[in-house]
Design a protein around this motif. Structure first.
Motif, mmCIF file in Angstrom:
data_model
loop_
_atom_site.group_PDB
_atom_site.id
_atom_site.type_symbol
_atom_site.label_atom_id
_atom_site.label_comp_id
_atom_site.label_asym_id
_atom_site.label_seq_id
_atom_site.Cartn_x
_atom_site.Cartn_y
_atom_site.Cartn_z
ATOM 1 N N VAL A 1 0.895 -1.232 0.021
ATOM 2 C CA VAL A 1 -0.199 0.076 0.119
ATOM 3 C C VAL A 1 0.874 1.060 0.051
ATOM 4 C CG1 VAL A 1 -1.792 1.527 1.401
ATOM 5 C CG2 VAL A 1 -2.233 -0.980 0.931
ATOM 6 N N TRP A 2 1.745 1.204 0.935
ATOM 7 C CA TRP A 2 2.941 2.243 1.088
ATOM 8 C C TRP A 2 3.307 2.623 -0.633
ATOM 9 C CZ3 TRP A 2 8.159 2.302 -0.084
ATOM 10 C CH2 TRP A 2 8.698 3.453 0.237
ATOM 11 N N ARG A 3 3.840 1.669 -1.170
ATOM 12 C CA ARG A 3 4.385 2.076 -2.426
ATOM 13 C C ARG A 3 3.437 2.376 -3.653
ATOM 14 N NH1 ARG A 3 5.509 -3.674 -5.832
ATOM 15 N NH2 ARG A 3 3.131 -4.114 -5.744
ATOM 16 N N ALA A 4 2.192 2.158 -3.362
ATOM 17 C CA ALA A 4 0.994 2.639 -4.356
ATOM 18 C C ALA A 4 1.210 4.171 -4.647
ATOM 19 C CB ALA A 4 -0.443 2.150 -3.818
ATOM 20 N N ASP A 5 0.582 4.484 -5.763
ATOM 21 C CA ASP A 5 0.640 5.984 -6.341
ATOM 22 C C ASP A 5 -0.370 6.578 -5.053
ATOM 23 O OD1 ASP A 5 1.841 5.308 -8.839
ATOM 24 O OD2 ASP A 5 -0.049 5.211 -9.594
ATOM 25 N N GLU A 6 0.361 8.041 -4.794
ATOM 26 C CA GLU A 6 -0.095 8.645 -3.697
ATOM 27 C C GLU A 6 -1.570 9.302 -4.258
ATOM 28 O OE1 GLU A 6 -0.856 11.158 -0.699
ATOM 29 O OE2 GLU A 6 1.115 10.125 -1.025
ATOM 30 N N SER A 7 -2.782 8.869 -3.011
ATOM 31 C CA SER A 7 -3.963 9.304 -3.322
ATOM 32 C C SER A 7 -4.890 9.369 -2.059
ATOM 33 C CB SER A 7 -4.666 7.978 -4.325
ATOM 34 O OG SER A 7 -4.829 6.978 -3.311
ATOM 35 N N ALA B 1 -12.457 -5.924 20.426
ATOM 36 C CA ALA B 1 -13.620 -5.689 19.849
ATOM 37 C C ALA B 1 -13.459 -4.547 19.004
ATOM 38 C CB ALA B 1 -14.662 -5.385 20.825
ATOM 39 N N VAL B 2 -12.579 -3.387 19.521
ATOM 40 C CA VAL B 2 -12.479 -2.260 18.622
ATOM 41 C C VAL B 2 -11.303 -2.836 17.424
ATOM 42 C CG1 VAL B 2 -11.613 0.155 18.583
ATOM 43 C CG2 VAL B 2 -13.321 -0.651 20.479
ATOM 44 N N LEU B 3 -10.613 -3.489 17.838
ATOM 45 C CA LEU B 3 -9.413 -3.750 16.845
ATOM 46 C C LEU B 3 -10.039 -4.699 15.904
ATOM 47 C CD1 LEU B 3 -6.457 -4.380 16.319
ATOM 48 C CD2 LEU B 3 -6.335 -6.376 17.716
ATOM 49 N N TRP B 4 -11.064 -5.570 16.231
ATOM 50 C CA TRP B 4 -11.574 -6.399 15.343
ATOM 51 C C TRP B 4 -12.327 -5.440 14.090
ATOM 52 C CZ3 TRP B 4 -16.118 -7.457 12.705
ATOM 53 C CH2 TRP B 4 -16.275 -8.533 11.920
ATOM 54 N N VAL B 5 -13.155 -4.384 14.365
ATOM 55 C CA VAL B 5 -13.947 -3.618 13.593
ATOM 56 C C VAL B 5 -12.638 -2.723 12.912
ATOM 57 C CG1 VAL B 5 -15.064 -1.574 13.581
ATOM 58 C CG2 VAL B 5 -15.860 -3.372 15.180
ATOM 59 N N LEU B 6 -11.758 -2.281 13.307
ATOM 60 C CA LEU B 6 -10.630 -1.525 12.764
ATOM 61 C C LEU B 6 -10.000 -2.518 11.769
ATOM 62 C CD1 LEU B 6 -9.080 0.488 15.839
ATOM 63 C CD2 LEU B 6 -10.553 1.306 13.971
ATOM 64 N N VAL B 7 -9.631 -3.762 12.012
ATOM 65 C CA VAL B 7 -8.902 -4.753 11.243
ATOM 66 C C VAL B 7 -10.100 -4.891 9.730
ATOM 67 C CG1 VAL B 7 -8.111 -6.941 10.718
ATOM 68 C CG2 VAL B 7 -7.543 -5.812 12.836
ATOM 69 N N VAL B 8 -11.058 -5.035 10.233
ATOM 70 C CA VAL B 8 -12.209 -5.188 8.949
ATOM 71 C C VAL B 8 -12.060 -3.808 8.028
ATOM 72 C CG1 VAL B 8 -14.680 -5.065 8.184
ATOM 73 C CG2 VAL B 8 -13.703 -6.909 10.016
ATOM 74 N N ALA B 9 -12.147 -2.883 8.676
ATOM 75 C CA ALA B 9 -11.996 -1.521 7.995
ATOM 76 C C ALA B 9 -10.477 -1.238 7.291
ATOM 77 C CB ALA B 9 -12.284 -0.157 9.116
ATOM 78 N N THR B 10 -9.623 -1.621 7.792
ATOM 79 C CA THR B 10 -8.448 -1.777 7.165
ATOM 80 C C THR B 10 -8.243 -2.668 6.004
ATOM 81 O OG1 THR B 10 -7.263 -1.353 9.270
ATOM 82 C CG2 THR B 10 -5.568 -1.908 7.637
ATOM 83 N N ILE B 11 -8.735 -3.928 5.950
ATOM 84 C CA ILE B 11 -8.813 -4.729 4.928
ATOM 85 C C ILE B 11 -9.790 -3.876 3.827
ATOM 86 C CG2 ILE B 11 -9.970 -6.816 3.960
ATOM 87 C CD1 ILE B 11 -9.273 -8.053 6.788
ATOM 88 N N TRP B 12 -10.742 -3.504 4.240
ATOM 89 C CA TRP B 12 -11.558 -2.769 3.178
ATOM 90 C C TRP B 12 -10.832 -1.478 2.535
ATOM 91 C CZ3 TRP B 12 -13.104 2.582 3.110
ATOM 92 C CH2 TRP B 12 -14.332 2.652 2.248
ATOM 93 N N ALA B 13 -10.119 -0.743 3.493
ATOM 94 C CA ALA B 13 -9.423 0.383 2.642
ATOM 95 C C ALA B 13 -8.150 -0.124 1.615
ATOM 96 C CB ALA B 13 -8.673 1.206 3.876
ATOM 97 N N PHE B 14 -7.664 -1.203 2.505
ATOM 98 C CA PHE B 14 -6.404 -1.780 1.660
ATOM 99 C C PHE B 14 -6.982 -2.179 0.322
ATOM 100 C CE2 PHE B 14 -2.514 -2.951 4.146
ATOM 101 C CZ PHE B 14 -2.582 -1.551 4.881
ATOM 102 N N ARG B 15 -8.103 -2.859 0.412
ATOM 103 C CA ARG B 15 -8.758 -3.431 -1.028
ATOM 104 C C ARG B 15 -9.029 -2.460 -2.051
ATOM 105 N NH1 ARG B 15 -13.885 -4.578 -3.083
ATOM 106 N NH2 ARG B 15 -13.799 -6.629 -4.274
ATOM 107 N N ARG B 16 -9.355 -1.175 -1.644
ATOM 108 C CA ARG B 16 -9.509 -0.072 -2.653
ATOM 109 C C ARG B 16 -8.215 0.487 -3.223
ATOM 110 N NH1 ARG B 16 -14.411 2.639 -2.243
ATOM 111 N NH2 ARG B 16 -13.623 4.483 -2.621
ATOM 112 N N VAL B 17 -6.927 0.239 -2.540
ATOM 113 C CA VAL B 17 -5.725 0.568 -3.088
ATOM 114 C C VAL B 17 -4.953 -0.676 -3.944
ATOM 115 C CG1 VAL B 17 -3.493 1.498 -2.416
ATOM 116 C CG2 VAL B 17 -5.487 2.155 -1.219
ATOM 117 N N ASP B 18 -4.970 -1.841 -3.128
ATOM 118 C CA ASP B 18 -4.190 -2.900 -3.531
ATOM 119 C C ASP B 18 -4.920 -4.251 -2.936
ATOM 120 O OD1 ASP B 18 -1.020 -3.852 -4.613
ATOM 121 O OD2 ASP B 18 -1.711 -5.133 -2.907
ATOM 122 N N ARG B 19 -5.445 -4.944 -3.722
ATOM 123 C CA ARG B 19 -6.276 -6.128 -3.487
ATOM 124 C C ARG B 19 -5.478 -7.266 -2.816
ATOM 125 N NH1 ARG B 19 -11.715 -7.699 -6.308
ATOM 126 N NH2 ARG B 19 -12.556 -5.422 -6.714
#
Length: 169
Positions: free
Chosen positions: A80-86, A124-142
């Protein structure tokens, strides 16, 4: 052979510099993720005295699993870090940082405070944040998002384990 390290089979291998950056990300995530372990852990008298559920894994498994998971996270973060700036990339990196804060916070909450209920709230908060991170990563690099799925599965297992420890004690 090209500078990307292509082989005759057509598989693009990372260059030496890229490989060093990947290793750097893996080491960084392992250091950050493992930093909280100095606070205490499963070897403490308090924890040893707690009743554990029947499915509690052997102690050595935690170190092995977390090292593997943090290594996958490091590779995913690098992708994700190496992806184009967006804007999507910034959101993904921010989501990753926030979930790591909660990942690291679990150890002081559970072991440091000797409070399985607080640990359960953090995970419990971590679990929600991991799901959100997967969603956000998917938008950048599947592929980067896919690398986080084993982490989500382990956090899910750890949440069930944390709940049962809290329930039993």
């Amino acid at each position: 052979m090209s500078t990307s390290g292509s082989t005759r089979s057509g598989l693009d291998l990372p260059s030496r510099d890229e490989l060093l950056r990947i290793v750097g990300f893996v080491v960084l995530v392992n250091l950050v993720g493992g930093a909280a372990a100095v606070i205490g852990g499963p070897g403490s008298e308090w924890f040893l005295a707690l009743e554990k559920p029947w499915f509690y894994p052997p102690g050595w498994a935690f170190g092995v699993v977390w090292t593997l998971l943090f290594s996958l996270l490091g590779v995913a973060l690098y992708r994700v870090w190496r992806a184009d700036e967006s804007g999507e990339r910034r959101v993904a990196l921010g989501a990753f940082a926030l979930q790591m804060v909660f990942n690291v916070a679990w150890t002081p909450a559970f072991f440091g405070a000797q409070n399985p209920g607080l640990g359960l709230a953090v995970i419990a908060v971590l679990w929600v944040l991991v799901v959100a991170t997967i969603w956000a990563f998917r938008r950048v690099d599947r592929p980067a998002a896919a690398l986080l799925v084993p982490y989500l599965l382990w956090v899910s297992f750890a949440a069930v384990l944390n709940y049962d420890i809290w329930r039993l004690n």
